[in-house]
Design a protein around this motif. Structure first.
Motif, PDB file in Angstrom:
ATOM      1  N   PRO A  15      34.993  16.693  56.820  1.00  0.00           N
ATOM      2  CA  PRO A  15      35.282  17.393  55.569  1.00  0.00           C
ATOM      3  C   PRO A  15      34.802  18.836  55.524  1.00  0.00           C
ATOM      4  N   LEU A  16      33.914  19.226  56.424  1.00  0.00           N
ATOM      5  CA  LEU A  16      33.342  20.560  56.334  1.00  0.00           C
ATOM      6  C   LEU A  16      33.806  21.513  57.418  1.00  0.00           C
ATOM      7  N   THR A  17      34.652  21.081  58.305  1.00  0.00           N
ATOM      8  CA  THR A  17      35.006  21.936  59.432  1.00  0.00           C
ATOM      9  C   THR A  17      35.817  23.147  59.021  1.00  0.00           C
ATOM     10  N   ALA A  18      36.710  23.012  58.077  1.00  0.00           N
ATOM     11  CA  ALA A  18      37.599  24.113  57.729  1.00  0.00           C
ATOM     12  C   ALA A  18      36.961  25.085  56.738  1.00  0.00           C
ATOM     13  N   LEU A  19      35.862  24.688  56.127  1.00  0.00           N
ATOM     14  CA  LEU A  19      35.263  25.519  55.098  1.00  0.00           C
ATOM     15  C   LEU A  19      33.891  26.003  55.521  1.00  0.00           C
ATOM     16  N   SER A  20      33.628  27.260  55.237  1.00  0.00           N
ATOM     17  CA  SER A  20      32.263  27.726  55.414  1.00  0.00           C
ATOM     18  C   SER A  20      31.475  27.244  54.206  1.00  0.00           C
ATOM     19  N   LYS A  21      30.188  27.316  54.281  1.00  0.00           N
ATOM     20  CA  LYS A  21      29.359  26.860  53.168  1.00  0.00           C
ATOM     21  C   LYS A  21      29.638  27.679  51.901  1.00  0.00           C
ATOM     22  N   GLU A  22      30.050  28.939  52.065  1.00  0.00           N
ATOM     23  CA  GLU A  22      30.351  29.776  50.915  1.00  0.00           C
ATOM     24  C   GLU A  22      31.614  29.331  50.196  1.00  0.00           C
ATOM     25  N   GLU A  23      32.530  28.699  50.903  1.00  0.00           N
ATOM     26  CA  GLU A  23      33.820  28.329  50.326  1.00  0.00           C
ATOM     27  C   GLU A  23      33.847  26.913  49.769  1.00  0.00           C
ATOM     28  N   MET A  24      32.759  26.190  49.909  1.00  0.00           N
ATOM     29  CA  MET A  24      32.736  24.812  49.442  1.00  0.00           C
ATOM     30  C   MET A  24      32.698  24.767  47.917  1.00  0.00           C
ATOM     31  N   SER A  25      33.476  23.863  47.351  1.00  0.00           N
ATOM     32  CA  SER A  25      33.443  23.666  45.901  1.00  0.00           C
ATOM     33  C   SER A  25      32.171  22.908  45.533  1.00  0.00           C
ATOM     34  N   ASP A  26      31.856  22.884  44.250  1.00  0.00           N
ATOM     35  CA  ASP A  26      30.694  22.123  43.795  1.00  0.00           C
ATOM     36  C   ASP A  26      30.843  20.649  44.160  1.00  0.00           C
ATOM     37  N   ALA A  27      32.046  20.107  44.031  1.00  0.00           N
ATOM     38  CA  ALA A  27      32.281  18.697  44.379  1.00  0.00           C
ATOM     39  C   ALA A  27      32.021  18.447  45.865  1.00  0.00           C
ATOM     40  N   GLN A  28      32.415  19.396  46.706  1.00  0.00           N
ATOM     41  CA  GLN A  28      32.180  19.248  48.147  1.00  0.00           C
ATOM     42  C   GLN A  28      30.695  19.346  48.471  1.00  0.00           C
ATOM     43  N   VAL A  29      29.993  20.223  47.779  1.00  0.00           N
ATOM     44  CA  VAL A  29      28.549  20.334  47.991  1.00  0.00           C
ATOM     45  C   VAL A  29      27.887  19.022  47.576  1.00  0.00           C
ATOM     46  N   ARG A  30      28.293  18.466  46.438  1.00  0.00           N
ATOM     47  CA  ARG A  30      27.736  17.185  46.002  1.00  0.00           C
ATOM     48  C   ARG A  30      27.981  16.098  47.051  1.00  0.00           C
ATOM     49  N   GLN A  31      29.176  16.047  47.606  1.00  0.00           N
ATOM     50  CA  GLN A  31      29.464  15.060  48.648  1.00  0.00           C
ATOM     51  C   GLN A  31      28.594  15.282  49.878  1.00  0.00           C
ATOM     52  N   GLN A  32      28.326  16.530  50.216  1.00  0.00           N
ATOM     53  CA  GLN A  32      27.466  16.822  51.359  1.00  0.00           C
ATOM     54  C   GLN A  32      26.030  16.391  51.085  1.00  0.00           C
ATOM     55  N   ILE A  33      25.554  16.612  49.864  1.00  0.00           N
ATOM     56  CA  ILE A  33      24.210  16.171  49.492  1.00  0.00           C
ATOM     57  C   ILE A  33      24.107  14.651  49.612  1.00  0.00           C
ATOM     58  N   ILE A  34      25.119  13.946  49.140  1.00  0.00           N
ATOM     59  CA  ILE A  34      25.141  12.484  49.239  1.00  0.00           C
ATOM     60  C   ILE A  34      25.156  12.067  50.706  1.00  0.00           C
ATOM     61  N   HIS A  35      26.012  12.688  51.485  1.00  0.00           N
ATOM     62  CA  HIS A  35      26.112  12.373  52.919  1.00  0.00           C
ATOM     63  C   HIS A  35      24.759  12.570  53.606  1.00  0.00           C
ATOM     64  N   ASP A  36      24.108  13.683  53.330  1.00  0.00           N
ATOM     65  CA  ASP A  36      22.809  13.974  53.943  1.00  0.00           C
ATOM     66  C   ASP A  36      21.759  12.951  53.514  1.00  0.00           C
ATOM     67  N   SER A  37      21.773  12.586  52.247  1.00  0.00           N
ATOM     68  CA  SER A  37      20.809  11.615  51.731  1.00  0.00           C
ATOM     69  C   SER A  37      20.997  10.252  52.392  1.00  0.00           C
ATOM     70  N   ILE A  38      22.232   9.808  52.494  1.00  0.00           N
ATOM     71  CA  ILE A  38      22.524   8.518  53.125  1.00  0.00           C
ATOM     72  C   ILE A  38      22.162   8.555  54.604  1.00  0.00           C
ATOM     73  N   ARG A  39      22.452   9.662  55.260  1.00  0.00           N
ATOM     74  CA  ARG A  39      22.156   9.791  56.686  1.00  0.00           C
ATOM     75  C   ARG A  39      20.653   9.695  56.961  1.00  0.00           C
ATOM     76  N   ARG A  40      19.846  10.217  56.037  1.00  0.00           N
ATOM     77  CA  ARG A  40      18.391  10.180  56.215  1.00  0.00           C
ATOM     78  C   ARG A  40      17.799   8.796  55.947  1.00  0.00           C
ATOM     79  N   TYR A  41      18.522   7.925  55.277  1.00  0.00           N
ATOM     80  CA  TYR A  41      17.985   6.603  54.957  1.00  0.00           C
ATOM     81  C   TYR A  41      17.898   5.776  56.247  1.00  0.00           C
ATOM     82  N   PRO A  42      16.743   5.149  56.523  1.00  0.00           N
ATOM     83  CA  PRO A  42      16.565   4.454  57.800  1.00  0.00           C
ATOM     84  C   PRO A  42      17.215   3.072  57.894  1.00  0.00           C
ATOM     85  N   GLY A  43      17.652   2.508  56.787  1.00  0.00           N
ATOM     86  CA  GLY A  43      18.201   1.147  56.826  1.00  0.00           C
ATOM     87  C   GLY A  43      19.714   1.103  56.723  1.00  0.00           C
ATOM     88  N   ASN A  44      20.234  -0.093  56.492  1.00  0.00           N
ATOM     89  CA  ASN A  44      21.684  -0.299  56.398  1.00  0.00           C
ATOM     90  C   ASN A  44      22.224  -0.217  54.980  1.00  0.00           C
TER      91      ASN A  44
END
Length: 95
Positions: A15-44
């Motif tokens: 989802p982030l390849t075509a957009l630089s961080k400056e061009e991301m919408s608020d919704a895309q930033v929120r999805q990235q925050i969620i993705h990062d949070s889930i990725r950091r979780y050590p369990g399933n």
């Protein structure tokens, strides 16, 4: 050949390849925050909609559903506008 096809598919569907961080919408930033949070979780089971190792949805067994301990971000509604702006500043994308 197969490796390059797989890499191309991953690139096209990232989802982030075509957009630089400056061009991301608020919704895309929120999805990235969620993705990062889930990725950091050590369990399933970070979120209720995640899948356990047996393939079933985690539901109330998820870390998000249990008080105390890990508190992953699972839904866009949990992320304030201030958190979006903080993420942008921290990732070189202040608008």
């Amino acid at each position: 050949m197969k490796v390059s096809i797989v890499l191309l598919i991953l690139f096209l569907f990232s989802p982030l390849t075509a957009l630089s961080k400056e061009e991301m919408s608020d919704a895309q930033v929120r999805q990235q925050i969620i993705h990062d949070s889930i990725r950091r979780y050590p369990g399933n089971c970070p979120c209720p909609y995640s899948r356990a190792s047996n393939g079933h949805r985690c539901g109330k067994r998820s870390a998000w559903s249990k008080p105390g301990g890990y508190a992953p971000v699972c839904y866009p509604e949990e992320i304030s506008d201030q958190a979006v702006e903080k993420w942008r500043r921290g990732h070189g994308g202040a608008m």
